[in-house]
Write a protein that holds these residues in place. Sequence first.
Motif, PDB file in Angstrom:
ATOM      1  N   ALA A 104       1.958 -16.873   6.117  1.00 59.42           N
ATOM      2  CA  ALA A 104       0.851 -16.853   5.456  1.00 59.42           C
ATOM      3  C   ALA A 104       1.426 -17.820   4.046  1.00 59.42           C
ATOM      4  CB  ALA A 104      -0.376 -16.521   5.409  1.00 59.42           C
ATOM      5  N   GLY A 105       0.645 -18.311   3.772  1.00 59.92           N
ATOM      6  CA  GLY A 105       1.247 -19.288   2.147  1.00 59.92           C
ATOM      7  C   GLY A 105       0.187 -18.520   1.310  1.00 59.92           C
ATOM      8  N   ASP A 106      -0.230 -19.751   0.582  1.00 58.60           N
ATOM      9  CA  ASP A 106      -1.242 -18.652  -0.754  1.00 58.60           C
ATOM     10  C   ASP A 106      -3.093 -18.479  -0.385  1.00 58.60           C
ATOM     11  OD1 ASP A 106      -2.099 -21.216   0.156  1.00 58.60           O
ATOM     12  OD2 ASP A 106      -2.062 -21.800  -2.016  1.00 58.60           O
ATOM     13  N   THR A 107      -2.789 -18.768   1.473  1.00 55.11           N
ATOM     14  CA  THR A 107      -4.315 -18.554   1.205  1.00 55.11           C
ATOM     15  C   THR A 107      -4.458 -17.557   3.359  1.00 55.11           C
ATOM     16  OG1 THR A 107      -5.241 -21.027   0.715  1.00 55.11           O
ATOM     17  CG2 THR A 107      -6.747 -19.589   2.335  1.00 55.11           C
ATOM     18  N   VAL A 108      -5.229 -16.818   3.362  1.00 53.17           N
ATOM     19  CA  VAL A 108      -5.491 -16.548   4.839  1.00 53.17           C
ATOM     20  C   VAL A 108      -6.152 -16.708   5.670  1.00 53.17           C
ATOM     21  CG1 VAL A 108      -3.478 -14.428   5.029  1.00 53.17           C
ATOM     22  CG2 VAL A 108      -6.129 -14.401   3.594  1.00 53.17           C
ATOM     23  N   ILE A 109      -6.515 -17.747   6.985  1.00 55.93           N
ATOM     24  CA  ILE A 109      -7.178 -17.624   7.713  1.00 55.93           C
ATOM     25  C   ILE A 109      -7.389 -17.431   9.206  1.00 55.93           C
ATOM     26  CG2 ILE A 109      -6.561 -19.879   6.506  1.00 55.93           C
ATOM     27  CD1 ILE A 109      -5.237 -20.602   9.511  1.00 55.93           C
ATOM     28  N   PHE A 110      -6.883 -15.399   8.965  1.00 55.29           N
ATOM     29  CA  PHE A 110      -7.813 -15.211   9.666  1.00 55.29           C
ATOM     30  C   PHE A 110      -7.751 -13.403  10.027  1.00 55.29           C
ATOM     31  CE2 PHE A 110      -3.980 -15.874  12.077  1.00 55.29           C
ATOM     32  CZ  PHE A 110      -4.200 -14.540  12.648  1.00 55.29           C
ATOM     33  N   VAL A 111      -8.449 -12.425  10.471  1.00 55.43           N
ATOM     34  CA  VAL A 111      -7.419 -11.143   9.584  1.00 55.43           C
ATOM     35  C   VAL A 111      -6.532 -11.085  10.586  1.00 55.43           C
ATOM     36  CG1 VAL A 111      -8.655  -8.659  10.599  1.00 55.43           C
ATOM     37  CG2 VAL A 111      -9.948 -10.162   9.461  1.00 55.43           C
ATOM     38  N   GLY A 112      -5.775 -10.011  10.306  1.00 57.35           N
ATOM     39  CA  GLY A 112      -4.421 -10.101  10.876  1.00 57.35           C
ATOM     40  C   GLY A 112      -3.021 -10.834  10.522  1.00 57.35           C
ATOM     41  N   GLN A 113      -3.413 -12.001  10.289  1.00 52.53           N
ATOM     42  CA  GLN A 113      -3.097 -12.872   9.678  1.00 52.53           C
ATOM     43  C   GLN A 113      -1.155 -12.530   9.154  1.00 52.53           C
ATOM     44  OE1 GLN A 113      -3.573 -16.070   7.711  1.00 52.53           O
ATOM     45  NE2 GLN A 113      -1.642 -17.694   8.329  1.00 52.53           N
ATOM     46  N   PRO A 114       0.156 -12.552  10.131  1.00 50.01           N
ATOM     47  CA  PRO A 114       0.987 -11.895   8.956  1.00 50.01           C
ATOM     48  C   PRO A 114       1.313 -12.944   7.730  1.00 50.01           C
ATOM     49  CG  PRO A 114       1.645 -12.948  11.409  1.00 50.01           C
ATOM     50  CD  PRO A 114      -0.386 -13.470  10.794  1.00 50.01           C
ATOM     51  N   ILE A 115       1.414 -11.831   6.708  1.00 49.03           N
ATOM     52  CA  ILE A 115       1.573 -11.788   5.582  1.00 49.03           C
ATOM     53  C   ILE A 115       2.615 -12.225   4.503  1.00 49.03           C
ATOM     54  CG2 ILE A 115       1.312 -11.966   2.589  1.00 49.03           C
ATOM     55  CD1 ILE A 115      -1.872 -10.915   4.148  1.00 49.03           C
ATOM     56  N   PHE A 116       3.707 -11.050   4.790  1.00 54.77           N
ATOM     57  CA  PHE A 116       5.308 -10.956   5.266  1.00 54.77           C
ATOM     58  C   PHE A 116       5.820 -10.436   6.208  1.00 54.77           C
ATOM     59  CE2 PHE A 116       2.722  -6.792   4.049  1.00 54.77           C
ATOM     60  CZ  PHE A 116       3.555  -6.087   3.562  1.00 54.77           C
ATOM     61  N   ALA A 117       6.848  -9.785   6.593  1.00 54.11           N
ATOM     62  CA  ALA A 117       7.556  -9.639   7.486  1.00 54.11           C
ATOM     63  C   ALA A 117       9.032  -8.553   7.161  1.00 54.11           C
ATOM     64  CB  ALA A 117       8.331 -10.983   8.454  1.00 54.11           C
ATOM     65  N   VAL A 118       9.117  -7.471   7.716  1.00 57.82           N
ATOM     66  CA  VAL A 118      10.263  -7.021   7.495  1.00 57.82           C
ATOM     67  C   VAL A 118      10.752  -6.106   8.181  1.00 57.82           C
ATOM     68  CG1 VAL A 118      10.375  -4.354   6.975  1.00 57.82           C
ATOM     69  CG2 VAL A 118       7.946  -5.026   5.933  1.00 57.82           C
ATOM     70  N   ALA A 119      12.088  -5.906   8.373  1.00 54.54           N
ATOM     71  CA  ALA A 119      13.513  -5.956   9.562  1.00 54.54           C
ATOM     72  C   ALA A 119      13.865  -4.123   8.566  1.00 54.54           C
ATOM     73  CB  ALA A 119      14.500  -7.279   9.603  1.00 54.54           C
ATOM     74  N   ALA A 120      13.475  -3.818   9.571  1.00 56.71           N
ATOM     75  CA  ALA A 120      14.403  -2.305   9.858  1.00 56.71           C
ATOM     76  C   ALA A 120      15.098  -1.313  10.504  1.00 56.71           C
ATOM     77  CB  ALA A 120      13.016  -1.013   9.333  1.00 56.71           C
ATOM     78  N   THR A 121      15.893  -0.299  10.145  1.00 56.34           N
ATOM     79  CA  THR A 121      16.730  -0.050  10.976  1.00 56.34           C
ATOM     80  C   THR A 121      15.439   1.185  12.120  1.00 56.34           C
ATOM     81  OG1 THR A 121      16.290   1.820   9.975  1.00 56.34           O
ATOM     82  CG2 THR A 121      18.455   0.347   8.550  1.00 56.34           C
ATOM     83  N   SER A 122      14.299   1.155  11.609  1.00 53.71           N
ATOM     84  CA  SER A 122      14.015   1.716  13.362  1.00 53.71           C
ATOM     85  C   SER A 122      12.686   0.909  13.877  1.00 53.71           C
ATOM     86  CB  SER A 122      13.424   3.484  13.494  1.00 53.71           C
ATOM     87  OG  SER A 122      12.513   3.622  12.195  1.00 53.71           O
ATOM     88  N   PHE A 123      12.067   0.801  14.772  1.00 49.41           N
ATOM     89  CA  PHE A 123      10.512   0.592  14.965  1.00 49.41           C
ATOM     90  C   PHE A 123       9.402   1.314  13.967  1.00 49.41           C
ATOM     91  CE2 PHE A 123       6.784   1.511  17.208  1.00 49.41           C
ATOM     92  CZ  PHE A 123       6.375  -0.340  17.884  1.00 49.41           C
ATOM     93  N   GLU A 124       9.437   2.573  13.816  1.00 48.56           N
ATOM     94  CA  GLU A 124       8.553   3.150  13.318  1.00 48.56           C
ATOM     95  C   GLU A 124       8.586   2.631  11.690  1.00 48.56           C
ATOM     96  OE1 GLU A 124      10.508   4.348  15.670  1.00 48.56           O
ATOM     97  OE2 GLU A 124       8.774   4.957  17.703  1.00 48.56           O
TER      98      GLU A 124
END
Lengths: 481, 781
Positions: free
Chosen positions: B102-122
């Motif tokens: 999403a940019g500056d507006t979200v348009i549905f519940v659950g819309q991704p706003i940011f994302a993370v990459a990490a060393t494990s799924f958990e």
Amino acid sequence: MALYVNDQAIDISQLPADTSLLQLLRQQQLTGTKEGCASGDCGACTVMVIDGCHKTPNVKAINSCICPVSSLQNQQVVTVEGLSQGPASELHPTQQAMVECHGSQCGFCTPGFVMSIAALKAKRPDLASAPLEQQRQAVLDAISGNLCRCTGYRPIVAAGCQSLEKPAQPFNFVHGNDSSAPCSSTTSVQKADQTYLQPNSEVALQQAMTNYPSARLIAGGTDLMLEVTQQFQPIEQLIDISQVAELTQTTFGDDTILIGAAVTYTELEQQFAELAPEFVALLHRLGSRQIRNRGTLGGNICNASPIADTPPVLLALNAQLHLVNAAGQRRQLPLSEFYLGYKQTAMAADEYLAAIEVRRAALNQPIRLYKVSKRYEDDISAVMAAFSLTPEGQLTIAFGGMAATPIRAVITEKSLQLGADGQFDPSMVTAATVTLANEFSPLSDVRASADYRTQVAANLLKKACLELCQPALAIGVFAHA
Amino acid sequence: MRKLVETEADRPFKSTGVGHSLQHESAIKHVTGRAQYIDDLPQSPQLLHVATGKSSQPYAKLTKVNLDAVRKAPGVVDVIVQQDIPGEVDVGPVYGGDPLLAGDTVIFVGQPIFAVAATSFEAAQRAVRLADIDYQPLSPVLTIDDALAAESFVLPPHQHLQGDPDQAIASAPHQIKGEIYVRGQEHFYLEGQISQAWPNEDGGIHVISSTQHPTEIQKLVAEVLDLPLHEVVAEVRRMGGGFGGKESQAAPLACMAALFAIRQQRPVRYRMPRQDDMVQTGKRHDFKNSWSAGFDDAGRLLGVDMLLAGKCGCSPDLSEGIVDRAMFHASNAYSFNSARVVGVRCKTNTVSNTAFRGFGGPKGMMAAETLMDDIARALAKDPLDVRLTNLYQPGQDMTPYGQQVTQHVLPDLMRKLADDADYRTRRASITEFNRSSQFVKKGLALTPVQFGISFTAKHLNQAGALLTIYTDGTMLISHGGTEMGQGLYTKIQQIVATAFDVPAAMVKVSSTRTDKVPNTSPTAASSGTDLNGMAALDACNQIKKRLAKFAAEHFNIADYELNYDKGYVHAGGNKLAFNEFVQLAYMNRISLAASGFYRTPKIHYDKATGSGQPFFYYANGAAAAEVSIDVLTGEYKVERIDILHDVGKSLNPAIDIGQIEGGFVQGMGWLTTEELLWDDNGHLMSNSPANYKIPTAFDVPYEFNVALYQQANQAETIHLSKAVGEPPLMLGIAVWSALRDAVASTTNYQHSPRLDTPATPERVFWALQDCAAFNRQQETP
């Protein structure tokens, strides 16, 4: 400290306390066992456990996704990879039948189905020569917790029946069901701030609770583990009561029956098949075979969900709870006084539920149990109703789904009295349905609307009043519950 | 030179080609757990895992996105927001409207706003829960009614017009109005959405995705990363179920994994936990259908005016085609004679709905089938007779979109099914039973399906294949279709084996890769075998043509004297094992690889006039369902199902029956226990398998009779077979119709109660109360 997977010992002493068996298997690259939901609802993660801590090895299918790996210390886990490990990697009869019957499409759910059916086959060799309808019912029961989205199930059920008839292929595992394995000592995982204790007696349990006052108690884990797998909230300290000898026994006295809090539903089904067939019929609709193999009556009570299946039954039977604290002090409390509010109970922080006491006289009373849900199998009730008729002609009535807790309909109960003719007067029943509608204000949620709950509860009362007076009468489309 | 592979002249031959119930090519791998899905790939220590931070609001301005705690969380390696996307932000498949983040507006519940990459799924899942986000709520549109009132649409309305429906309805002997709300459906493929990406030495990327549309993955990954298409390879071996849910919805995962893989120069996997999958990916559309119709005393429709309003969610996604197909199938198998069918695409602040087996068709059909039952009850006729009367048949064969129905399968198929299933006798005994039974009522229905085959987006009706024959005679075939369990790979294997009359084991189908067969269409619209099977056959025929020419020269015979027969080749008087012949051709420098191609002939559709011939042919079927309902609770049981289904000449009866049974049960689930529910704040309430209930084995009746109506396709399809993927889903409508029939019996079939779908026990209960109210009204003088 180890468990055996397909006869290979795997050291689990360094794993976090809340590690699931599924996580371990997949870390071991045993990827035939799948994650479909991580909540025990789809069965793609089903494996077989051979529990060597009983006199006769107990084969059961479980959901590996919500089973803490440490709860299986010294037990043998068989995965789909282990089924066809024979000399020539021949297919297990269940695998063979699934291929022959075109039982797989996308294949993702398939290992889970194979394991559920293979567990049935291992546990029930007598089904090999049983009539087809009996085989079919057994297969349906075995796969009640396995979802398939592709096939429509017909070929899987056919494969299940065919598999039961094929010659058995004995397991040759040497480990795990070895009676010399140290099943009966208190064992623990302890690493850094992680603790998993598995006491074997109430004394040891009380000691563990004293030493780790903030540890969570876990039995089957079928509900507690969802915090880990769904909310991603770690649980660092667990005390596992599933091996506490006193808690895993049912004691049949002359007047009362004392059910250990950690007795599983599957064990209850066996123990009460004759004594309480209606209750056992209801258990067939509680969760799935995999869930019933791990879940316990004590868990269902202490979890304090307003929509749990068994508390209304136990309320209608006037069950008593035996609560014990970490100092070993025991007290009894009627179940009707146990629930204080939504997910709140009268159990103190240092107490545990040891046993559930039911009077034989109560079990002998006519009873009707109704569970209304969207799906017949493995669903949570919209309304759960229990009606028991006393020798004095009084109804005891309890509901799930009608209030913030499982609850007795005490006002409605008072308005009903069996007539001299052994029937409830229809106008009295009609009046009672109005009373009932006013007694509770249920919620609307994802399972049902408040209006439906209210009207169905009234109709179930009507149904019970008819059926309890005419034992031959069965109103409805399902044979039970 | 090196010796060629030994040949084996006297292999016993067992035909496993077209027409045989060959087992699924992965069956043994499925049952042993050796079939590899993406999450089963070995995890290198380098592998990163992705999770997204989600909007809790249906429509809002983002006033604060503080990710400090997320960045500091254990295991977190990288965190991105929309500004970190190097190329195109929008990953919408056709019209856009689907930002990856999403940019500056979200348009549905659950819309991704940011994302993370990490060393494990958990670690990734735990980290995304630590974000500090503030919203300034805006006023959302959440329902079809709200969207209709606000004229909030993702695309303009569209219309089919046939004759003068207003006049026809007005002058008809009988008029009827109706409305039904048909809820959507969660795909619940057992394998959740997943993708993994590896960076390569050229700055490009290899993406493996659980997708029905590898070419779109390639294109969107390239656009997001700002790379040319030839730097991106998309691959899929198999999916753990698709059902349309992995046509457009797989792309964000692939793009996100690729983006992190390029940023970190590490392999990256993105698997959605089930709840994220249910909340963040699109589903089948809800539809609100309403109509007025005119009919004669025989129940024959004279005119229909229909409005189909689909809940598209926050963006167009594939909704243009989906609502179009609802319109195409709003008449199902029936002649409307004159009609206006209008489709509108409602824009709501909910997750963007997407393809689901049937692609809008089932929603349209529900209107036609409701109408049939309502007419029958209005005229006190058996609904089966009203259906038979209205079927497309010679003399009444024109659809509202101007395509003439030419192969009339259903009039005979339905009568045959009615006979086989003993419909008339059971109807009589059920009516009798219902008269005397107080608490249990039975219902019966027999409903047809007529489903148009072809993509309605004309350019998608093309496919490619790459066939390679090696010098041991084994063959490798690549094609543009994907395997999601439907048996496409098995059918392709059989088609190629049959072309050379060799055992199917000689043919291996490779994973689907955009560097093998380019510019593929999605495996969708039931077209996988029709298109890719023909492309594979074209590749076979090209090589056979070369081999015939070679044999003619080599053996001094005519072209046509080269024949393939059970693993051998007859060339005039010469008989060679197939592999010997292949080696001979190789030694004589004949090319043994070919790229095949196919495009569907004849089809066209003019969007401006709403008419044309969008479908190459129709697949047909019918189902008879018997149910029992509990009058006190609304609980019910499906007692018996009989199905007769038209797959043309079956390529593989076992696989086709598997598709029919599985499709039927999925359709039954859609209309009975599977209830998608949102709360008043736009949150999905049915967000896990604990509260969204697909059928279990118990729900499938013991009496479940399925047969193939074996009649060759009149259209020139692959071995005159017909597509089978989607049509059987709509056979499930028989169960819904039977439930409503049972409910209507409480009024002696005088009243057609409203029964919106899914017909949960609760909805059946309310329909019973509707009937009780009708009865009370009748009694009041």
